[in-house]
Design a protein around this motif. Sequence first.
Motif, PDB file in Angstrom:
ATOM      1  N   LEU A 105      -0.722   0.674 -17.339  1.00 46.55           N
ATOM      2  CA  LEU A 105      -1.187   1.837 -16.590  1.00 46.55           C
ATOM      3  C   LEU A 105      -1.886   1.423 -15.294  1.00 46.55           C
ATOM      4  O   LEU A 105      -1.740   2.093 -14.259  1.00 46.55           O
ATOM      5  N   SER A 106      -2.609   0.315 -15.329  1.00 48.24           N
ATOM      6  CA  SER A 106      -3.284  -0.148 -14.108  1.00 48.24           C
ATOM      7  C   SER A 106      -2.279  -0.483 -13.012  1.00 48.24           C
ATOM      8  O   SER A 106      -2.511  -0.205 -11.826  1.00 48.24           O
ATOM      9  N   GLN A 107      -1.152  -1.047 -13.397  1.00 46.69           N
ATOM     10  CA  GLN A 107      -0.108  -1.376 -12.436  1.00 46.69           C
ATOM     11  C   GLN A 107       0.592  -0.113 -11.922  1.00 46.69           C
ATOM     12  O   GLN A 107       0.920  -0.008 -10.736  1.00 46.69           O
ATOM     13  N   ILE A 108       0.787   0.846 -12.817  1.00 51.20           N
ATOM     14  CA  ILE A 108       1.365   2.132 -12.426  1.00 51.20           C
ATOM     15  C   ILE A 108       0.486   2.823 -11.387  1.00 51.20           C
ATOM     16  O   ILE A 108       0.968   3.315 -10.363  1.00 51.20           O
ATOM     17  N   MET A 109      -0.818   2.843 -11.643  1.00 52.97           N
ATOM     18  CA  MET A 109      -1.737   3.486 -10.704  1.00 52.97           C
ATOM     19  C   MET A 109      -1.760   2.756  -9.365  1.00 52.97           C
ATOM     20  O   MET A 109      -1.814   3.383  -8.302  1.00 52.97           O
ATOM     21  N   ALA A 110      -1.680   1.423  -9.405  1.00 62.82           N
ATOM     22  CA  ALA A 110      -1.682   0.655  -8.163  1.00 62.82           C
ATOM     23  C   ALA A 110      -0.470   0.985  -7.300  1.00 62.82           C
ATOM     24  O   ALA A 110      -0.568   1.047  -6.069  1.00 62.82           O
ATOM     25  N   CYS A 111       0.682   1.218  -7.955  1.00 65.65           N
ATOM     26  CA  CYS A 111       1.903   1.527  -7.200  1.00 65.65           C
ATOM     27  C   CYS A 111       1.783   2.818  -6.402  1.00 65.65           C
ATOM     28  O   CYS A 111       2.483   3.003  -5.403  1.00 65.65           O
ATOM     29  N   ALA A 112       0.930   3.725  -6.845  1.00 67.65           N
ATOM     30  CA  ALA A 112       0.763   5.015  -6.173  1.00 67.65           C
ATOM     31  C   ALA A 112      -0.498   5.081  -5.321  1.00 67.65           C
ATOM     32  O   ALA A 112      -0.745   6.116  -4.678  1.00 67.65           O
ATOM     33  N   THR A 113      -1.275   4.009  -5.318  1.00 70.88           N
ATOM     34  CA  THR A 113      -2.546   4.038  -4.582  1.00 70.88           C
ATOM     35  C   THR A 113      -2.659   2.822  -3.664  1.00 70.88           C
ATOM     36  O   THR A 113      -2.167   2.830  -2.538  1.00 70.88           O
ATOM     37  N   VAL A 114      -3.260   1.768  -4.147  1.00 69.63           N
ATOM     38  CA  VAL A 114      -3.562   0.632  -3.271  1.00 69.63           C
ATOM     39  C   VAL A 114      -2.299  -0.034  -2.739  1.00 69.63           C
ATOM     40  O   VAL A 114      -2.236  -0.409  -1.562  1.00 69.63           O
ATOM     41  N   ASN A 115      -1.265  -0.195  -3.566  1.00 71.14           N
ATOM     42  CA  ASN A 115      -0.028  -0.812  -3.073  1.00 71.14           C
ATOM     43  C   ASN A 115       0.602   0.023  -1.968  1.00 71.14           C
ATOM     44  O   ASN A 115       1.041  -0.497  -0.938  1.00 71.14           O
ATOM     45  N   ALA A 116       0.666   1.332  -2.220  1.00 69.52           N
ATOM     46  CA  ALA A 116       1.264   2.231  -1.232  1.00 69.52           C
ATOM     47  C   ALA A 116       0.466   2.226   0.065  1.00 69.52           C
ATOM     48  O   ALA A 116       1.038   2.235   1.164  1.00 69.52           O
ATOM     49  N   ALA A 117      -0.859   2.218  -0.044  1.00 66.82           N
ATOM     50  CA  ALA A 117      -1.710   2.237   1.146  1.00 66.82           C
ATOM     51  C   ALA A 117      -1.533   0.993   2.000  1.00 66.82           C
ATOM     52  O   ALA A 117      -1.673   1.039   3.228  1.00 66.82           O
ATOM     53  N   ARG A 118      -1.209  -0.130   1.369  1.00 63.80           N
ATOM     54  CA  ARG A 118      -1.065  -1.382   2.115  1.00 63.80           C
ATOM     55  C   ARG A 118       0.240  -1.480   2.897  1.00 63.80           C
ATOM     56  O   ARG A 118       0.397  -2.361   3.737  1.00 63.80           O
ATOM     57  N   VAL A 119       1.175  -0.592   2.617  1.00 62.02           N
ATOM     58  CA  VAL A 119       2.483  -0.672   3.277  1.00 62.02           C
ATOM     59  C   VAL A 119       2.370  -0.341   4.761  1.00 62.02           C
ATOM     60  O   VAL A 119       3.030  -0.963   5.594  1.00 62.02           O
ATOM     61  N   PHE A 120       1.513   0.637   5.099  1.00 64.39           N
ATOM     62  CA  PHE A 120       1.393   1.097   6.480  1.00 64.39           C
ATOM     63  C   PHE A 120      -0.074   1.025   6.919  1.00 64.39           C
ATOM     64  O   PHE A 120      -0.958   1.537   6.222  1.00 64.39           O
ATOM     65  N   PRO A 121      -0.350   0.444   8.092  1.00 60.13           N
ATOM     66  CA  PRO A 121      -1.738   0.318   8.557  1.00 60.13           C
ATOM     67  C   PRO A 121      -2.491   1.639   8.658  1.00 60.13           C
ATOM     68  O   PRO A 121      -3.724   1.662   8.562  1.00 60.13           O
ATOM     69  N   SER A 122      -1.776   2.753   8.840  1.00 59.36           N
ATOM     70  CA  SER A 122      -2.445   4.063   8.927  1.00 59.36           C
ATOM     71  C   SER A 122      -3.290   4.369   7.699  1.00 59.36           C
ATOM     72  O   SER A 122      -4.212   5.176   7.755  1.00 59.36           O
ATOM     73  N   PHE A 123      -2.939   3.742   6.568  1.00 59.27           N
ATOM     74  CA  PHE A 123      -3.618   4.038   5.306  1.00 59.27           C
ATOM     75  C   PHE A 123      -4.512   2.885   4.841  1.00 59.27           C
ATOM     76  O   PHE A 123      -4.839   2.800   3.656  1.00 59.27           O
ATOM     77  N   ASP A 124      -4.907   2.035   5.764  1.00 59.32           N
ATOM     78  CA  ASP A 124      -5.682   0.844   5.392  1.00 59.32           C
ATOM     79  C   ASP A 124      -6.937   1.151   4.599  1.00 59.32           C
ATOM     80  O   ASP A 124      -7.357   0.364   3.743  1.00 59.32           O
ATOM     81  N   ASP A 125      -7.590   2.268   4.890  1.00 64.41           N
ATOM     82  CA  ASP A 125      -8.857   2.589   4.218  1.00 64.41           C
ATOM     83  C   ASP A 125      -8.648   3.565   3.052  1.00 64.41           C
ATOM     84  O   ASP A 125      -9.615   4.085   2.506  1.00 64.41           O
ATOM     85  N   ARG A 126      -7.394   3.788   2.651  1.00 66.96           N
ATOM     86  CA  ARG A 126      -7.106   4.720   1.564  1.00 66.96           C
ATOM     87  C   ARG A 126      -6.651   3.964   0.320  1.00 66.96           C
ATOM     88  O   ARG A 126      -6.460   2.759   0.320  1.00 66.96           O
ATOM     89  N   GLY A 127      -6.464   4.718  -0.743  1.00 71.08           N
ATOM     90  CA  GLY A 127      -5.967   4.118  -1.978  1.00 71.08           C
ATOM     91  C   GLY A 127      -6.965   3.249  -2.694  1.00 71.08           C
ATOM     92  O   GLY A 127      -6.593   2.387  -3.486  1.00 71.08           O
ATOM     93  N   THR A 128      -8.245   3.472  -2.431  1.00 72.54           N
ATOM     94  CA  THR A 128      -9.287   2.646  -3.025  1.00 72.54           C
ATOM     95  C   THR A 128     -10.511   3.493  -3.348  1.00 72.54           C
ATOM     96  O   THR A 128     -10.749   4.529  -2.706  1.00 72.54           O
ATOM     97  N   LEU A 129     -11.269   3.029  -4.320  1.00 72.57           N
ATOM     98  CA  LEU A 129     -12.554   3.670  -4.649  1.00 72.57           C
ATOM     99  C   LEU A 129     -13.727   2.820  -4.181  1.00 72.57           C
ATOM    100  O   LEU A 129     -14.843   2.979  -4.663  1.00 72.57           O
ATOM    101  N   ASN A 130     -13.477   1.924  -3.250  1.00 76.15           N
ATOM    102  CA  ASN A 130     -14.550   1.084  -2.726  1.00 76.15           C
ATOM    103  C   ASN A 130     -15.645   1.934  -2.086  1.00 76.15           C
ATOM    104  O   ASN A 130     -15.368   2.988  -1.492  1.00 76.15           O
ATOM    105  N   VAL A 131     -16.874   1.458  -2.183  1.00 71.38           N
ATOM    106  CA  VAL A 131     -18.001   2.140  -1.542  1.00 71.38           C
ATOM    107  C   VAL A 131     -17.740   2.210  -0.044  1.00 71.38           C
ATOM    108  O   VAL A 131     -17.378   1.217   0.592  1.00 71.38           O
ATOM    109  N   GLY A 132     -17.895   3.405   0.511  1.00 68.27           N
ATOM    110  CA  GLY A 132     -17.680   3.603   1.936  1.00 68.27           C
ATOM    111  C   GLY A 132     -16.289   4.072   2.297  1.00 68.27           C
ATOM    112  O   GLY A 132     -16.042   4.482   3.435  1.00 68.27           O
ATOM    113  N   ALA A 133     -15.355   4.014   1.352  1.00 69.68           N
ATOM    114  CA  ALA A 133     -14.000   4.500   1.620  1.00 69.68           C
ATOM    115  C   ALA A 133     -14.009   6.020   1.684  1.00 69.68           C
ATOM    116  O   ALA A 133     -14.848   6.678   1.069  1.00 69.68           O
ATOM    117  N   PRO A 134     -13.079   6.631   2.431  1.00 68.30           N
ATOM    118  CA  PRO A 134     -13.011   8.099   2.463  1.00 68.30           C
ATOM    119  C   PRO A 134     -12.766   8.661   1.068  1.00 68.30           C
ATOM    120  O   PRO A 134     -12.004   8.093   0.282  1.00 68.30           O
TER     121      PRO A 134
END
Length: 289
Positions: free
Chosen positions: A216-245
């Motif tokens: 499940l962790s890998q499934i979630m990554a495919c729709a969040t952090v992995n997807a966000a890394r594909v295009f620079p427009s989403f660099d700050d998305r797909g994460t729950l890091n402190v300070g992220a939108p």
Amino acid sequence: MTCWVDAGSGGADNIDQVAAVARSAPQIGRALVNIARTGVTPAGELHDINSANVALAQGAILRNRDVVVGVKARLSNNVAGANDLEALRRAQEAAAPFNLPVMIHVGQNYSPLRAILALLKRGDIVTHMYAPGANGILDDKGVLIPDVMAARRRGVLFDFGNGVADHFDWDTVEKATRQDLWPDTFSTDWNVMSKTSGVVDLPNVMSKFILFGMPLSQIMACATVNAARVFPSFDDRGTLNVGAPADLAIMELREGSFEVLDNYKATRTGRQRLFPVGTVLAGKNVPRA
């Protein structure tokens, strides 16, 4: 995350309308420009190779640098025929000055997949990765062709791309995942038929891979952090890091009996399925429709 990318609906002749929709969206919307100036056409936009106009595609990118994040080429036989390799070369030529990735749609292509993969660079994307039939990821014995993993090692990305016709069957997914070919990202390939044709929504697409033992962790990554890394427009998305939108799609994993479809109306039944239960956009709860 709630961001979206239109994967090549518009070409040079109509990308401006797609870009206008993206700019007016409440969440971040981006687009790939189709190398065919017409964008997607029912008859197949690349049967006339003159439609793949590099100069016009580059002009479209220049007009919409805030929205266009890549170039798309649909290479299926019913879209491009024997023009597939030349269309891909032109897509790469259009993308090169802007250092943008190229996404290719494969499946039942005229040319062998190894010839297509050889033209891809790091950061390019193959969608409909599990498309069955001739010139796909498996040889006639069901063995993964070595060119696929070689492309992955050099940084080519593989996207599931559910779609509604000819993009995957359970047999191909099962054979490929047993040989350790898992998606880097998930996408719906959404269109007006998706809601009633087995796509339903992105959580449903994601849930299909629970059937094959994908963590499940890998499934979630495919729709969040992995997807966000594909295009620079989403660099700050797909994460729950402190300070992220605070841009979140909230899902619930439910137990039960859930029937899911491939593109050939074959069914499988899973015991778990993800359901959307909430959305946070720009730090605010979005009311459900």
